[in-house]
Scaffold this active site. Sequence first.
Site, mmCIF file in Angstrom:
data_model
loop_
_atom_site.group_PDB
_atom_site.id
_atom_site.type_symbol
_atom_site.label_atom_id
_atom_site.label_comp_id
_atom_site.label_asym_id
_atom_site.label_seq_id
_atom_site.Cartn_x
_atom_site.Cartn_y
_atom_site.Cartn_z
ATOM 1 C CG LEU A 29 -2.105 -1.219 1.370
ATOM 2 C CD1 LEU A 29 -2.882 -1.442 2.502
ATOM 3 C CD2 LEU A 29 -3.038 -0.760 0.154
ATOM 4 N N GLY A 30 2.182 0.773 0.773
ATOM 5 C CA GLY A 30 3.015 2.001 0.650
ATOM 6 C C GLY A 30 4.157 1.476 1.138
ATOM 7 C CB ALA A 31 7.245 1.581 0.696
ATOM 8 N N GLY A 32 7.084 4.394 3.724
ATOM 9 C CA GLY A 32 7.915 5.664 3.821
ATOM 10 C C GLY A 32 9.315 4.901 4.656
ATOM 11 N N GLY A 33 9.303 6.511 5.677
ATOM 12 C CA GLY A 33 10.736 6.665 5.596
ATOM 13 C C GLY A 33 11.200 5.606 7.665
ATOM 14 C CG MET A 34 8.176 6.108 10.602
ATOM 15 S SD MET A 34 10.656 6.967 10.894
ATOM 16 C CE MET A 34 10.056 6.017 12.396
ATOM 17 N N GLY A 35 8.623 2.299 7.189
ATOM 18 C CA GLY A 35 8.592 1.399 7.996
ATOM 19 C C GLY A 35 7.610 0.706 5.849
ATOM 20 C CE LYS A 84 3.715 3.100 11.184
ATOM 21 N NZ LYS A 84 3.259 3.727 11.933
ATOM 22 C CG ASP A 90 -0.264 14.509 11.574
ATOM 23 O OD1 ASP A 90 -0.920 15.604 11.822
ATOM 24 O OD2 ASP A 90 -0.350 13.731 11.022
#
Length: 714
Positions: free
Chosen positions: A22-28, A44, A138
């Site tokens: 579904l996605g990827a970012g700086g944390m995982g 996640k 947030d």
Amino acid sequence: MTEKLTPSDPARIGGHRLLGRLGAGGMGVVYLGRAESGELAAVKVILPEYADQPEFRARFRREVAAARRVDSPWAVPVTAADPDAAAPWLATAFVPGPSLAEAVATCGPLPSRGVRVLGRMLARALTAVHDAGLVHRDVKPGNVLLAIDGPRLIDFGIARATEETALTSADMVVGTPGFLAPEQAQAQPASPAGDVFALGCLLAYAATGRPPFGTGAVDALLYRTVHDEPDLDGVPDDTRPLLERCLAKDPAARPTAREVDETLVEDTPHDSVDWLPDAVVRLVADRSAAILALPDIDATALDAGADGQPRDVPADASTPPRTPSRRRFLLSGGAALLAAGGGAALWTARRGDGTAPAASARARRWILGVQADLTGPQKTVGQAQERGIRLAVELFNSREDKPFTLTLNTVDDQGDATRAAKVARTLAADRDLLAVIGSTGDATTGASLDSYDEQLVPQLTASSAQSVYGTAQPRHFLQAVPGYTILPATAAFSVRTQGARRVGVLIDRDGGIPAWELGHTMFQNLGVLKIAGEPRVAPRLAGNLAPVVAEMAANRPDAFVYTGTPARAAAVARALAQTDFNGLRVLGYPAAGPEFLTTAGAAADGWQVFAPYIDPSAAPVRAFATAYRKRYGSAPPYWAAEAYDVARMVITRLTEAGGRPSRERLYDLLAKGTYKGLVRPYAFDEEYGSLKGYEIFRYEVKGGRYSYVGQVDF
């Protein structure tokens, strides 16, 4: 909706069969998974470098415990988790709908009743959060997902118990500027009152299509949040008094989330979507239909059995992978509800046996997308960029040794943000699309970010230099142009080199975000260089700027800087020519169009422009100019060489991949390497995707034309 699993991805996490990314970012990485019950989940998984940190693992354990204490139908529940696993993970119920940010950007603001219903359900979600002793911190449109049976508040990744000690530093601002309470903007502890302030911002956005404190540079957003009144023009009269209370500067003057719920006298619909516009209902239904048509499960290297063959995949490669006999998908209200909202495609997506249609057997194409303003206000720049990109693709395809043939797919957003979101969504849905270059302007680039990012499409802009794009959080976006807040450093250095020690800076609000960011950052950089800066800000509705110009000239500066629009720049140039000022004149490059030359006339001579685009006659791009002239029969305009460079960079990374890369793999290749283009080297900040480097070019108006001086040494 999802990206295929990579060979290095796990096949299962904690009893969840992984279906895709579904996605990827700086944390995982976040995966789409199916639990043993058949229900879908967003799983996640934290990266190893964070999992090895005791402090982070403690924070993640706290996050899981906090999220489990929230009990509300309007908050996405945690379904499973293992904070102590070698790779800690958290699973939540999967919501296939779009975010509120995307729905508003694509379909426009919600009607009055829709805002009230949304507000009441989210107020109830926040009440549950606060009753559990938590603060979300947030609340924003990107963290609200729209489902058939109502909205869901998501992302408790930075929620924490109010009595606990934060693991961040005391002066860290956590949250999203523009949806952040004044006290949080000043690095004070978060509180439930801050969530209510953010809810007020969110509802104002839902009602008007814009954040109540505008967009732009982070420091400007935080300043307006702390000191200015919110812009609530367009908010319905029956909702505005409540939002004014929610947006009070004093936290004690705000209502609680429970009071917001009680004040919004509106029935909460049950299994009904009549509170949403038809266009949004169709968007929600289309997303749900796409999930029902999930592709077959991808085998991964970590899914192999003892015989070396991937589990759940027959040894006979000619036999299609085994899929579940029935794909279970739970939606309240059933087929009649979805069909009423335009979602009948949900049910036609299934075959008679309940499985998804087989994937197409055709060979996949290699498509590079272009989104540009080809017929709108920035069509000159957009057309130049489209031609530069097309030339790069044609030259590559003409090679006999090319490893693949690249197809160009171009869409015209006409410089309109609403249309930009729609064409981006259509272009991003093409499974053969590898990357997109665009858009031309700031507003259209910002409006398209969510559509490309949710499909993991690498998006590169060669001309949009804005530092912040509204509510979007781009993760697959690269800004291949020096930003408005980067360029002034080089310009200020050049001004000092030319002898200026006292500089007047006129920031014209009529020029929008570019004028503000260029002018404000120019003033800041002058201070760093120990140059006295004297700023003035002209309101957008100011009529005659001549008195301001005369007053600034009377202070005897060595240089005069204007950032704004071409038309008002011409008026400023004429007004300055009427004074005895004879120092340096600097014009922000967004105002340096043909209109400035023709309208200012002789008063334009002597003005300098510091721009991110090279002159097409310059030596570094001479070969490109020759090829362009041969292809199109005329000399290349400004911005064509930069777009050609960006296209060549994408093509080079595709060639280096050694086979068709996934979109995420291509993004990594683009983001982490350095490409030596004709105009400049292209290397990017890994966290923000912004261009590193200060390659800027100087022009001076001589004889009614922009004369190229050369690259500025810095």
